[in-house]
Every structure is written in C-alpha cells, then in structure tokens.
Design a protein around this motif. Structure first.
Motif, PDB file in Angstrom:
ATOM      1  N   PRO A   8       1.057  -1.337  -0.122  1.00  0.00           N
ATOM      2  CA  PRO A   8       0.183  -0.058   0.230  1.00  0.00           C
ATOM      3  C   PRO A   8       0.692   1.497  -0.070  1.00  0.00           C
ATOM      4  N   THR A   9       0.062   2.155  -0.656  1.00  0.00           N
ATOM      5  CA  THR A   9       1.115   3.569  -0.333  1.00  0.00           C
ATOM      6  C   THR A   9       0.350   4.858   0.355  1.00  0.00           C
ATOM      7  N   ARG A  10       0.448   5.744   0.291  1.00  0.00           N
ATOM      8  CA  ARG A  10      -0.201   6.352   1.389  1.00  0.00           C
ATOM      9  C   ARG A  10      -0.888   7.941   0.526  1.00  0.00           C
ATOM     10  N   ASP A  11      -1.527   7.227  -1.315  1.00  0.00           N
ATOM     11  CA  ASP A  11      -0.935   8.312  -2.048  1.00  0.00           C
ATOM     12  C   ASP A  11      -2.902   8.298  -1.631  1.00  0.00           C
ATOM     13  N   ARG A  12      -3.334   9.466  -2.636  1.00  0.00           N
ATOM     14  CA  ARG A  12      -5.289   9.255  -2.905  1.00  0.00           C
ATOM     15  C   ARG A  12      -5.405   9.269  -3.902  1.00  0.00           C
ATOM     16  N   LYS A  13      -4.404   9.292  -4.787  1.00  0.00           N
ATOM     17  CA  LYS A  13      -5.339   9.780  -6.492  1.00  0.00           C
ATOM     18  C   LYS A  13      -4.123   8.781  -7.048  1.00  0.00           C
ATOM     19  N   LEU A  14      -4.569   8.593  -8.612  1.00  0.00           N
ATOM     20  CA  LEU A  14      -4.044   8.126  -9.543  1.00  0.00           C
ATOM     21  C   LEU A  14      -2.684   8.801  -9.826  1.00  0.00           C
ATOM     22  N   GLU A  15      -2.502  10.235 -10.383  1.00  0.00           N
ATOM     23  CA  GLU A  15      -1.673  10.321 -10.017  1.00  0.00           C
ATOM     24  C   GLU A  15       0.503  10.705  -9.455  1.00  0.00           C
ATOM     25  N   GLU A  16      -0.459  10.279  -8.075  1.00  0.00           N
ATOM     26  CA  GLU A  16       0.041  10.248  -6.828  1.00  0.00           C
ATOM     27  C   GLU A  16       1.206   8.676  -7.153  1.00  0.00           C
ATOM     28  N   THR A  17      -0.116   7.851  -7.096  1.00  0.00           N
ATOM     29  CA  THR A  17       0.426   6.603  -6.846  1.00  0.00           C
ATOM     30  C   THR A  17       1.844   6.259  -8.016  1.00  0.00           C
ATOM     31  N   VAL A  18       1.144   6.648  -9.127  1.00  0.00           N
ATOM     32  CA  VAL A  18       2.081   6.890 -10.579  1.00  0.00           C
ATOM     33  C   VAL A  18       3.596   7.805 -10.485  1.00  0.00           C
ATOM     34  N   LYS A  19       3.449   8.536  -9.284  1.00  0.00           N
ATOM     35  CA  LYS A  19       4.490   9.242  -8.731  1.00  0.00           C
ATOM     36  C   LYS A  19       5.894   8.179  -8.187  1.00  0.00           C
ATOM     37  N   THR A  20       4.793   7.550  -7.019  1.00  0.00           N
ATOM     38  CA  THR A  20       5.219   6.817  -6.201  1.00  0.00           C
ATOM     39  C   THR A  20       6.128   5.804  -6.930  1.00  0.00           C
ATOM     40  N   VAL A  21       5.368   5.099  -7.798  1.00  0.00           N
ATOM     41  CA  VAL A  21       6.339   4.483  -8.313  1.00  0.00           C
ATOM     42  C   VAL A  21       7.320   4.221  -8.835  1.00  0.00           C
ATOM     43  N   THR A  22       7.044   5.701  -9.793  1.00  0.00           N
ATOM     44  CA  THR A  22       8.466   6.480 -10.601  1.00  0.00           C
ATOM     45  C   THR A  22      10.110   6.394  -9.575  1.00  0.00           C
ATOM     46  N   GLN A  23       9.224   6.821  -7.935  1.00  0.00           N
ATOM     47  CA  GLN A  23      10.034   7.293  -6.946  1.00  0.00           C
ATOM     48  C   GLN A  23      10.887   6.346  -6.760  1.00  0.00           C
ATOM     49  N   ASN A  24       9.968   4.901  -6.348  1.00  0.00           N
ATOM     50  CA  ASN A  24      10.599   4.147  -5.479  1.00  0.00           C
ATOM     51  C   ASN A  24      10.315   2.520  -6.566  1.00  0.00           C
TER      52      ASN A  24
END
Length: 204
Positions: free
Chosen positions: A186-202
């Motif tokens: 799980p991630t702490r994101d709320r929206k798809l754009e944020e989750t994609v950014k988390t994937v890119t970074q981590n």
C-alpha cells in the motif's frame, strides 16, 4: 515458474519448457460495502469504485503512457483495460474479476522497459472495508487462467487497512528478458497521479 509469489519475490517470465510467457492479466475482484442501517438492520449497499491502472516506462524510467479507465488501450494496443467498474459486485461474490488489464508482451513497443500496475480506491473507501477485494496476476486471458503467479488478499490483509492506493507489481526487462517483481504494498497516496509518481520514485 513459481506460483503465488510472496511480496518482494521476483521471477523470470521464461517458462520451464523454454517458451516465453506472452499474455498476462491483472484481475481485480471486489464487492459493494454493506451499509449498516438503524440498529444494524437493512442498510443496503454502498457502491465501490476500485481502479486498476498500468504505467509504462522506458529504460530511463521516463513515463511513456498510463492505461486506466480514461485511456483503455496503449498506443501499440498491447495493453488493454476491460473498462471502469463503478460499483463492485452488488449481490455477493460472483467469482469474476470486475476489472482486468491484459498485456501482450509480443506487441509491446520495444521502448517499454517497465510495466507497473497500481490500484486506487476512487472515492477514498478504505481497502480494509471492501468485501472480498483481491488481486490475481496470471498467465492467460480474461476467460482462461493458465497459471497464477501472484495473489493479494486485500480485504483480509492487515497491511492494506487504512489505505486507498497500492502498487501491485512491476514487470521489467533485463537483457531482453521480461521479469516480474511482486510488490503488493500500500502507499499513502490518494489519487492515481500520486501513486504513479510513487512508482517512478520508489519501485522501478
């Protein structure tokens, strides 16, 4: 091939007979939430909109494209989304996936180096409250499951409670061979754009 990978395990998509795995599906199954009425009786159903999405990256980890409910096919037609399910199963678990993303690796643009799958709860409903929410990542087609190689029980997994987004897994290319990393976090994101950014970074 290892079946039902645990979190963090990686596999090669080369099969024991030497053939390469070509078609994979990521299927999500879930139900509507039972609403509690007065004194706990007859509250009806609350629709649940989970969204499966797929982000495609090149070898420099640059985002090329996202396949999601607003863009159902990748430009090369190799990645396809079955369409947006806005409610979940209203009459109990029918055993079928509500949303499926399919990937045909033989048709994938050669520039694509990472294929990442994420899941978001569109209305912000807690994963821990969504009945029988589960994920299967498998070889086959939406109508034929050949071999499951990762499964996540979201509804009953303690780590998913309190979250509304997660990274399911990433397919990545090494020396021309496709491999799979079962992430299931799980991630702490709320929206798809944020989750994609988390994937890119981590997660690439």
């Amino acid at each position: 091939m290892a079946i039902n990978l645990q979190k963090g395990q990686r596999i090669s998509l080369e099969k024991t007979d030497g053939n390469k795995l070509q078609n994979i599906c990521v299927g999500i199954n879930w139900g509507a939430i039972e609403k509690k009425g007065l004194f706990g009786f007859g509250g009806g159903k609350e629709a649940v909109d989970l969204d499966a999405s797929c982000a495609l990256y090149d070898d420099q980890k640059r985002l090329l494209e996202v396949v999601y409910f607003g863009n159902l096919k990748s430009k090369d037609q190799a990645v396809r989304h079955s369409g947006d399910d806005l409610t979940g199963d209203m009459g109990g678990d029918d055993g079928l996936d509500n949303e499926v993303i399919t990937v045909d690796f033989s048709r994938l643009n050669p520039a694509v180096n990472h294929v990442a799958f994420v899941l978001n709860s569109f209305r912000g409903q807690d994963f821990g409250d969504i009945p029988f929410a589960s994920i299967r990542i498998y070889e086959g087609t939406p109508k034929r499951v050949t071999e499951i190689f990762a499964k996540y029980d979201i509804a009953n997994g303690a780590t998913f409670k309190g979250h509304v987004s997660m990274v399911m897994g990433v397919f990545y290319k090494r020396n021309g061979e496709w491999k799979f990393n079962a992430i299931g976090e799980p991630t702490r994101d709320r929206k798809l754009e944020e989750t994609v950014k988390t994937v890119t970074q981590n997660y690439l």
